[in-house]
Design a protein around this motif. Structure first.
Motif, PDB file in Angstrom:
ATOM      1  N   GLU A 145      30.792 -14.271   8.217  1.00  0.00           N
ATOM      2  CA  GLU A 145      30.880 -13.548   9.075  1.00  0.00           C
ATOM      3  C   GLU A 145      29.634 -12.324   9.034  1.00  0.00           C
ATOM      4  OE1 GLU A 145      34.751 -11.481   9.309  1.00  0.00           O
ATOM      5  OE2 GLU A 145      35.731 -13.479   9.117  1.00  0.00           O
ATOM      6  N   LYS A 146      29.480 -11.840  10.147  1.00  0.00           N
ATOM      7  CA  LYS A 146      28.183 -10.829  10.085  1.00  0.00           C
ATOM      8  C   LYS A 146      28.673  -9.797  11.339  1.00  0.00           C
ATOM      9  CE  LYS A 146      25.238 -13.126   7.313  1.00  0.00           C
ATOM     10  NZ  LYS A 146      24.402 -12.602   6.328  1.00  0.00           N
ATOM     11  N   GLU A 147      28.056  -8.551  10.872  1.00  0.00           N
ATOM     12  CA  GLU A 147      28.246  -7.592  12.018  1.00  0.00           C
ATOM     13  C   GLU A 147      26.960  -6.864  12.308  1.00  0.00           C
ATOM     14  OE1 GLU A 147      31.743  -4.801  12.205  1.00  0.00           O
ATOM     15  OE2 GLU A 147      30.063  -3.128  11.598  1.00  0.00           O
ATOM     16  N   VAL A 148      26.541  -7.103  13.509  1.00  0.00           N
ATOM     17  CA  VAL A 148      25.404  -6.588  13.780  1.00  0.00           C
ATOM     18  C   VAL A 148      25.496  -5.091  14.831  1.00  0.00           C
ATOM     19  CG1 VAL A 148      24.140  -8.565  13.549  1.00  0.00           C
ATOM     20  CG2 VAL A 148      25.192  -7.875  15.818  1.00  0.00           C
ATOM     21  N   LYS A 149      24.587  -4.302  14.722  1.00  0.00           N
ATOM     22  CA  LYS A 149      24.703  -3.196  15.617  1.00  0.00           C
ATOM     23  C   LYS A 149      23.354  -3.025  16.188  1.00  0.00           C
ATOM     24  CE  LYS A 149      25.290   1.881  15.653  1.00  0.00           C
ATOM     25  NZ  LYS A 149      25.649   3.302  14.737  1.00  0.00           N
ATOM     26  N   ILE A 150      23.142  -3.227  17.632  1.00  0.00           N
ATOM     27  CA  ILE A 150      22.105  -3.003  18.342  1.00  0.00           C
ATOM     28  C   ILE A 150      22.040  -1.589  19.148  1.00  0.00           C
ATOM     29  CG2 ILE A 150      20.672  -4.376  20.329  1.00  0.00           C
ATOM     30  CD1 ILE A 150      22.443  -6.717  19.714  1.00  0.00           C
ATOM     31  N   ASN A 151      20.954  -1.050  18.591  1.00  0.00           N
ATOM     32  CA  ASN A 151      20.867   0.568  19.136  1.00  0.00           C
ATOM     33  C   ASN A 151      20.038   0.676  20.659  1.00  0.00           C
ATOM     34  OD1 ASN A 151      22.420   1.644  17.238  1.00  0.00           O
ATOM     35  ND2 ASN A 151      20.460   1.421  15.882  1.00  0.00           N
ATOM     36  N   ASN A 152      18.994  -0.308  20.663  1.00  0.00           N
ATOM     37  CA  ASN A 152      18.016  -0.075  21.851  1.00  0.00           C
ATOM     38  C   ASN A 152      17.299  -1.733  21.930  1.00  0.00           C
ATOM     39  OD1 ASN A 152      15.188  -0.360  20.285  1.00  0.00           O
ATOM     40  ND2 ASN A 152      16.221   1.534  19.365  1.00  0.00           N
ATOM     41  N   CYS A 153      16.813  -1.603  23.260  1.00  0.00           N
ATOM     42  CA  CYS A 153      16.324  -2.899  23.700  1.00  0.00           C
ATOM     43  C   CYS A 153      15.054  -3.477  22.945  1.00  0.00           C
ATOM     44  CB  CYS A 153      15.827  -2.826  25.010  1.00  0.00           C
ATOM     45  SG  CYS A 153      17.458  -2.751  26.147  1.00  0.00           S
ATOM     46  N   ASP A 154      14.507  -2.474  22.046  1.00  0.00           N
ATOM     47  CA  ASP A 154      12.980  -2.818  21.397  1.00  0.00           C
ATOM     48  C   ASP A 154      13.299  -3.560  20.072  1.00  0.00           C
ATOM     49  OD1 ASP A 154      11.713  -1.653  23.503  1.00  0.00           O
ATOM     50  OD2 ASP A 154      11.914   0.319  22.710  1.00  0.00           O
ATOM     51  N   GLU A 155      14.598  -3.717  19.682  1.00  0.00           N
ATOM     52  CA  GLU A 155      14.692  -4.101  18.167  1.00  0.00           C
ATOM     53  C   GLU A 155      14.474  -5.567  18.163  1.00  0.00           C
ATOM     54  OE1 GLU A 155      18.089  -2.490  16.039  1.00  0.00           O
ATOM     55  OE2 GLU A 155      18.735  -1.646  17.627  1.00  0.00           O
ATOM     56  N   VAL A 156      14.247  -5.759  16.805  1.00  0.00           N
ATOM     57  CA  VAL A 156      13.779  -7.320  16.406  1.00  0.00           C
ATOM     58  C   VAL A 156      15.005  -7.582  15.416  1.00  0.00           C
ATOM     59  CG1 VAL A 156      12.385  -9.363  15.847  1.00  0.00           C
ATOM     60  CG2 VAL A 156      11.526  -7.564  17.507  1.00  0.00           C
ATOM     61  N   LEU A 157      15.718  -8.547  15.527  1.00  0.00           N
ATOM     62  CA  LEU A 157      16.933  -8.588  14.365  1.00  0.00           C
ATOM     63  C   LEU A 157      16.764 -10.052  13.914  1.00  0.00           C
ATOM     64  CD1 LEU A 157      19.947  -6.734  16.035  1.00  0.00           C
ATOM     65  CD2 LEU A 157      18.208  -5.968  14.205  1.00  0.00           C
ATOM     66  N   ASN A 158      17.039 -10.246  12.638  1.00  0.00           N
ATOM     67  CA  ASN A 158      17.055 -11.518  12.157  1.00  0.00           C
ATOM     68  C   ASN A 158      18.525 -11.802  11.166  1.00  0.00           C
ATOM     69  OD1 ASN A 158      14.277 -13.013  12.427  1.00  0.00           O
ATOM     70  ND2 ASN A 158      13.878 -10.498  11.800  1.00  0.00           N
ATOM     71  N   LEU A 159      19.170 -12.747  11.370  1.00  0.00           N
ATOM     72  CA  LEU A 159      20.269 -12.968  10.549  1.00  0.00           C
ATOM     73  C   LEU A 159      20.174 -14.368   9.681  1.00  0.00           C
ATOM     74  CD1 LEU A 159      23.030 -12.091  12.921  1.00  0.00           C
ATOM     75  CD2 LEU A 159      22.365 -10.779  11.125  1.00  0.00           C
ATOM     76  N   THR A 160      20.758 -14.284   8.337  1.00  0.00           N
ATOM     77  CA  THR A 160      20.732 -15.400   7.546  1.00  0.00           C
ATOM     78  C   THR A 160      22.140 -15.976   7.574  1.00  0.00           C
ATOM     79  OG1 THR A 160      18.697 -14.720   6.641  1.00  0.00           O
ATOM     80  CG2 THR A 160      20.074 -16.328   5.315  1.00  0.00           C
ATOM     81  N   ALA A 161      22.425 -17.453   7.758  1.00  0.00           N
ATOM     82  CA  ALA A 161      23.651 -18.007   7.644  1.00  0.00           C
ATOM     83  C   ALA A 161      23.478 -19.146   6.645  1.00  0.00           C
ATOM     84  CB  ALA A 161      24.186 -18.375   9.061  1.00  0.00           C
ATOM     85  N   ASP A 162      23.536 -19.094   5.480  1.00  0.00           N
ATOM     86  CA  ASP A 162      23.329 -20.196   4.548  1.00  0.00           C
ATOM     87  C   ASP A 162      24.720 -20.405   3.969  1.00  0.00           C
ATOM     88  OD1 ASP A 162      20.544 -20.382   4.788  1.00  0.00           O
ATOM     89  OD2 ASP A 162      20.088 -18.898   3.189  1.00  0.00           O
TER      90      ASP A 162
END
Length: 240
Positions: free
Chosen positions: A77-94
């Motif tokens: 389980e992950k929780e992400v918060k996106i504030n604006n359209c310029d963000e670049v996000l990376n998630l790891t699911a190992d």
């Protein structure tokens, strides 16, 4: 007048900026030690994802799993918060190292006398040894370290094998025939008992009353045997 125009223009720009943020989708890069993973967004249905997700501005709860069909699949389980359209996000699911156990037929999986699932199932290597069991089949104790050498565990059938269906057997024909005979016998003696009772009420002769009791007894015995017969039929149908 100028102030009113500036106010309207400022409001329009603010609304446009908010609308643009709500409509934009941010690409989230997914890094995993599995080639195939599935994702659920905000408790929705799981679906297959490659290496990216696209989500709008806001807070999102994401669940990842490496299988949606097998028992024991790990969920991250992950929780992400996106504030604006310029963000670049990376998630790891190992995911933890797990072993797939398949049996023929499907069986219960137990460890330390506790059921932990049913095959097919993915189990972490920390279990070391597990037991596979199923009613009327042999139980097997397997080591998770040896599963790659034996991908499918076969359980031997220990129950009774029938050469032919019960309804085609001689016993079935005997039971059905005896049921018909017992039913007819019970009905015959019941009719005789009723006839003798009618004669007794007309003549008041004790011989007819004795015959009534006798035929009622015979009818009851035949009916009891008929019930036993039906019980035997039901038993063989259920065990088959």
């Amino acid at each position: 007048m100028k102030i009113k125009i500036l106010t309207i223009l400022f409001g329009w720009l603010l609304y446009s900026n908010i609308s643009a943020q709500e409509e934009c989708l941010i690409k989230i890069n997914i890094h995993s030690n599995r080639d195939m993973i599935y994702a659920s967004i905000n408790d929705g249905e799981y679906y297959f994802v490659n290496s990216q997700l696209a989500l709008p501005v806001g807070i999102h709860k994401i669940k990842f799993t490496d299988s949606i069909k097998e028992w024991g699949s790990e969920v991250i389980e992950k929780e992400v918060k996106i504030n604006n359209c310029d963000e670049v996000l990376n998630l790891t699911a190992d995911f933890d190292e797990r072993t797939l156990i398949i049996s023929s037929p499907d069986a219960d999986i137990t460890s330390n006398d506790s059921i932990i699932g049913y095959t097919p199932i993915r189990l972490p290597m920390s279990f070391n040894e597990v037991h596979l069991s199923r009613k009327n089949y042999s139980s097997e104790k397997i080591s998770l370290q040896n599963i790659p050498e034996q991908p499918r565990v076969k359980l031997n059938f220990l129950g009774k094998e029938y050469d032919e269906p019960f309804i085609h057997s001689t016993l079935f024909k005997i039971l059905v025939g005896s049921a018909v005979a017992l039913g007819a016998t019970a009905a015959y003696f019941k009719i005789e008992a009723d006839n003798n009772f009618d004669k007794y009420t007309e003549t008041r002769q004790s011989v007819y009353l004795d015959n009534t009791d006798k035929y009622d007894l015979y009818s009851g015995l035949a009916f009891g045997a008929l019930q036993i017969n039906f019980g035997v039929l039901l038993y063989y149908f259920l065990i088959e």
